[in-house]
Design a protein around this motif. Structure first.
Motif, PDB file in Angstrom:
ATOM      1  N   LEU A  72     -16.481 -41.649  21.913  1.00  0.00           N
ATOM      2  CA  LEU A  72     -16.437 -40.470  22.733  1.00  0.00           C
ATOM      3  C   LEU A  72     -16.024 -39.193  22.088  1.00  0.00           C
ATOM      4  CD1 LEU A  72     -15.503 -41.239  26.670  1.00  0.00           C
ATOM      5  CD2 LEU A  72     -17.881 -40.729  25.492  1.00  0.00           C
ATOM      6  N   ALA A  73     -15.078 -39.420  21.179  1.00  0.00           N
ATOM      7  CA  ALA A  73     -14.831 -38.351  20.265  1.00  0.00           C
ATOM      8  C   ALA A  73     -15.739 -37.799  19.349  1.00  0.00           C
ATOM      9  CB  ALA A  73     -13.599 -38.419  19.517  1.00  0.00           C
ATOM     10  N   VAL A  74     -16.724 -38.683  18.901  1.00  0.00           N
ATOM     11  CA  VAL A  74     -17.737 -38.505  18.364  1.00  0.00           C
ATOM     12  C   VAL A  74     -19.113 -38.170  19.119  1.00  0.00           C
ATOM     13  CG1 VAL A  74     -19.235 -39.456  16.532  1.00  0.00           C
ATOM     14  CG2 VAL A  74     -16.897 -40.078  16.525  1.00  0.00           C
ATOM     15  N   VAL A  75     -19.332 -38.728  20.189  1.00  0.00           N
ATOM     16  CA  VAL A  75     -20.579 -38.656  20.942  1.00  0.00           C
ATOM     17  C   VAL A  75     -20.490 -37.281  21.762  1.00  0.00           C
ATOM     18  CG1 VAL A  75     -21.743 -39.397  22.942  1.00  0.00           C
ATOM     19  CG2 VAL A  75     -20.944 -41.091  21.184  1.00  0.00           C
ATOM     20  N   ILE A  76     -19.337 -36.837  22.232  1.00  0.00           N
ATOM     21  CA  ILE A  76     -19.381 -35.616  23.103  1.00  0.00           C
ATOM     22  C   ILE A  76     -19.649 -34.397  22.013  1.00  0.00           C
ATOM     23  CG2 ILE A  76     -18.034 -34.070  24.421  1.00  0.00           C
ATOM     24  CD1 ILE A  76     -17.147 -36.484  25.833  1.00  0.00           C
ATOM     25  N   PRO A  77     -18.948 -34.427  20.996  1.00  0.00           N
ATOM     26  CA  PRO A  77     -19.246 -33.248  20.036  1.00  0.00           C
ATOM     27  C   PRO A  77     -20.516 -33.301  19.408  1.00  0.00           C
ATOM     28  CG  PRO A  77     -16.898 -33.938  19.713  1.00  0.00           C
ATOM     29  CD  PRO A  77     -17.646 -34.942  20.594  1.00  0.00           C
ATOM     30  N   ALA A  78     -21.065 -34.524  19.181  1.00  0.00           N
ATOM     31  CA  ALA A  78     -22.299 -34.735  18.655  1.00  0.00           C
ATOM     32  C   ALA A  78     -23.392 -34.144  19.483  1.00  0.00           C
ATOM     33  CB  ALA A  78     -22.627 -35.898  18.188  1.00  0.00           C
ATOM     34  N   SER A  79     -23.264 -34.302  20.864  1.00  0.00           N
ATOM     35  CA  SER A  79     -24.091 -33.997  21.673  1.00  0.00           C
ATOM     36  C   SER A  79     -24.233 -32.074  21.790  1.00  0.00           C
ATOM     37  CB  SER A  79     -23.911 -34.458  23.182  1.00  0.00           C
ATOM     38  OG  SER A  79     -23.805 -35.776  23.339  1.00  0.00           O
ATOM     39  N   LEU A 132      -9.777 -45.425  15.949  1.00  0.00           N
ATOM     40  CA  LEU A 132     -10.116 -45.319  14.708  1.00  0.00           C
ATOM     41  C   LEU A 132     -11.334 -45.972  14.518  1.00  0.00           C
ATOM     42  CD1 LEU A 132      -7.160 -44.469  12.808  1.00  0.00           C
ATOM     43  CD2 LEU A 132      -8.612 -42.788  13.694  1.00  0.00           C
ATOM     44  N   VAL A 133     -11.387 -47.235  14.884  1.00  0.00           N
ATOM     45  CA  VAL A 133     -12.577 -48.295  14.677  1.00  0.00           C
ATOM     46  C   VAL A 133     -13.576 -47.665  15.548  1.00  0.00           C
ATOM     47  CG1 VAL A 133     -13.308 -50.437  15.187  1.00  0.00           C
ATOM     48  CG2 VAL A 133     -11.193 -50.304  13.995  1.00  0.00           C
ATOM     49  N   GLY A 134     -13.545 -47.325  16.733  1.00  0.00           N
ATOM     50  CA  GLY A 134     -14.632 -46.740  17.579  1.00  0.00           C
ATOM     51  C   GLY A 134     -15.202 -45.415  17.020  1.00  0.00           C
ATOM     52  N   LEU A 135     -14.144 -44.523  16.496  1.00  0.00           N
ATOM     53  CA  LEU A 135     -14.513 -43.220  15.822  1.00  0.00           C
ATOM     54  C   LEU A 135     -15.563 -43.411  14.632  1.00  0.00           C
ATOM     55  CD1 LEU A 135     -13.273 -39.954  16.037  1.00  0.00           C
ATOM     56  CD2 LEU A 135     -12.502 -40.864  13.935  1.00  0.00           C
ATOM     57  N   VAL A 136     -14.905 -44.220  13.652  1.00  0.00           N
ATOM     58  CA  VAL A 136     -15.747 -44.617  12.396  1.00  0.00           C
ATOM     59  C   VAL A 136     -17.051 -45.191  12.700  1.00  0.00           C
ATOM     60  CG1 VAL A 136     -15.574 -45.928  10.201  1.00  0.00           C
ATOM     61  CG2 VAL A 136     -13.691 -44.430  11.138  1.00  0.00           C
ATOM     62  N   LYS A 140     -20.638 -43.581  11.717  1.00  0.00           N
ATOM     63  CA  LYS A 140     -21.754 -44.268  10.802  1.00  0.00           C
ATOM     64  C   LYS A 140     -23.013 -44.636  11.422  1.00  0.00           C
ATOM     65  CE  LYS A 140     -18.695 -44.415   7.836  1.00  0.00           C
ATOM     66  NZ  LYS A 140     -19.102 -43.580   6.519  1.00  0.00           N
ATOM     67  N   VAL A 141     -23.316 -44.380  12.615  1.00  0.00           N
ATOM     68  CA  VAL A 141     -24.826 -44.431  13.363  1.00  0.00           C
ATOM     69  C   VAL A 141     -25.496 -43.305  12.594  1.00  0.00           C
ATOM     70  CG1 VAL A 141     -26.118 -44.197  15.481  1.00  0.00           C
ATOM     71  CG2 VAL A 141     -23.965 -45.410  15.437  1.00  0.00           C
ATOM     72  N   TYR A 142     -25.210 -42.401  11.950  1.00  0.00           N
ATOM     73  CA  TYR A 142     -25.971 -41.464  11.204  1.00  0.00           C
ATOM     74  C   TYR A 142     -26.813 -42.367  10.245  1.00  0.00           C
ATOM     75  CZ  TYR A 142     -23.799 -37.328  13.063  1.00  0.00           C
ATOM     76  OH  TYR A 142     -23.106 -36.367  13.874  1.00  0.00           O
TER      77      TYR A 142
END
Length: 158
Positions: A72-79, A132-136, A140-142
Motif C-alpha cells: 500500500l505504501a507503493v500503491v497509494i502514492p502511485a495512484s 519491505l518485501v511487500g514494498l519492493v 518491481k511491477v513497473y
C-alpha cells in the motif's frame, strides 16, 4: 602498451528528417503507451498476492498485514501520481508536462515517506522484513508492466 587511435573528426550525422502526421500516428499505433492505471492495478494485485503468500508461509496475520501495508505504501502514492499525470493540465505543453511530472513525483515520494514513518503506529506487530518485501515487490511491477505492455494494433485496412 597499446596506443589508442584518436576518434575521427569527420563524424557528421545525417540531418533529422521530420515525420508526417500519418507517420506519427502509425508510430504511436506500433508502440502503444503503458497506462499508469494498468501499473497501479498490477501493483495492487501484487500486494494482495504478497500478503496472502506471507500469511500462508508464516501463519501470522501481522506478517500479512505488514506485507500488505508495504504494498500500500507503493500503491497509494502511485495512484496519486497517476491521477496527477493523467489530469487536465499535464499535457498542455512540454514544459507543463515536465514540471507536473517532477511535482507529482515529489508528492509521491513524500507520501511514501509519510506512510513508512506512520507504519509502526498503524500496523500492530509490524514486521519490517515483510513490509519491505511487500514494498519492493510492488515497486518491481513497473518492470512487469513494461515487459507485458499492450500489443500494437493490427492494421485491418491492409
Amino acid at each position: 602498451m597499446k596506443n589508442i587511435p584518436p576518434l575521427p573528426e569527420d563524424t557528421e550525422e545525417p540531418p533529422v528528417q521530420p515525420i508526417s502526421a500519418d507517420e506519427a500516428r502509425r508510430l504511436r499505433e506500433l508502440n502503444p503507451p503503458v497506462s499508469p492505471w494498468r501499473v497501479v492495478a498490477g501493483q495492487a494485485v501484487m500486494g494482495l498476492v504478497v500478503a496472502l503468500a506471507a500469511w500462508a508461509l508464516t501463519g501470522k496475520q501481522n506478517v500479512a498485514w505488514s506485507a500488505a501495508y508495504g504494498a500500500l505504501a507503493v500503491v497509494i502514492p502511485a495512484s496519486v501520481f497517476a491521477r496527477g499525470l493523467t489530469g487536465r493540465f499535464s499535457s498542455v505543453n512540454a514544459g507543463t508536462a515536465a514540471v507536473g511530472f517532477l511535482l507529482w513525483e515529489m508528492v509521491k515520494l513524500g507520501l511514501t515517506f509519510a506512510m513508512m514513518v506512520a507504519a509502526p503506529k498503524l500496523v500492530a506487530g509490524l514486521s519490517w522484513p515483510a513490509l519491505l518485501v511487500g514494498l519492493v515487490l510492488a515497486m518491481k511491477v513497473y518492470w512487469l508492466a513494461l515487459a507485458f505492455k499492450p500489443r500494437p494494433k493490427t492494421n485491418e485496412r491492409a
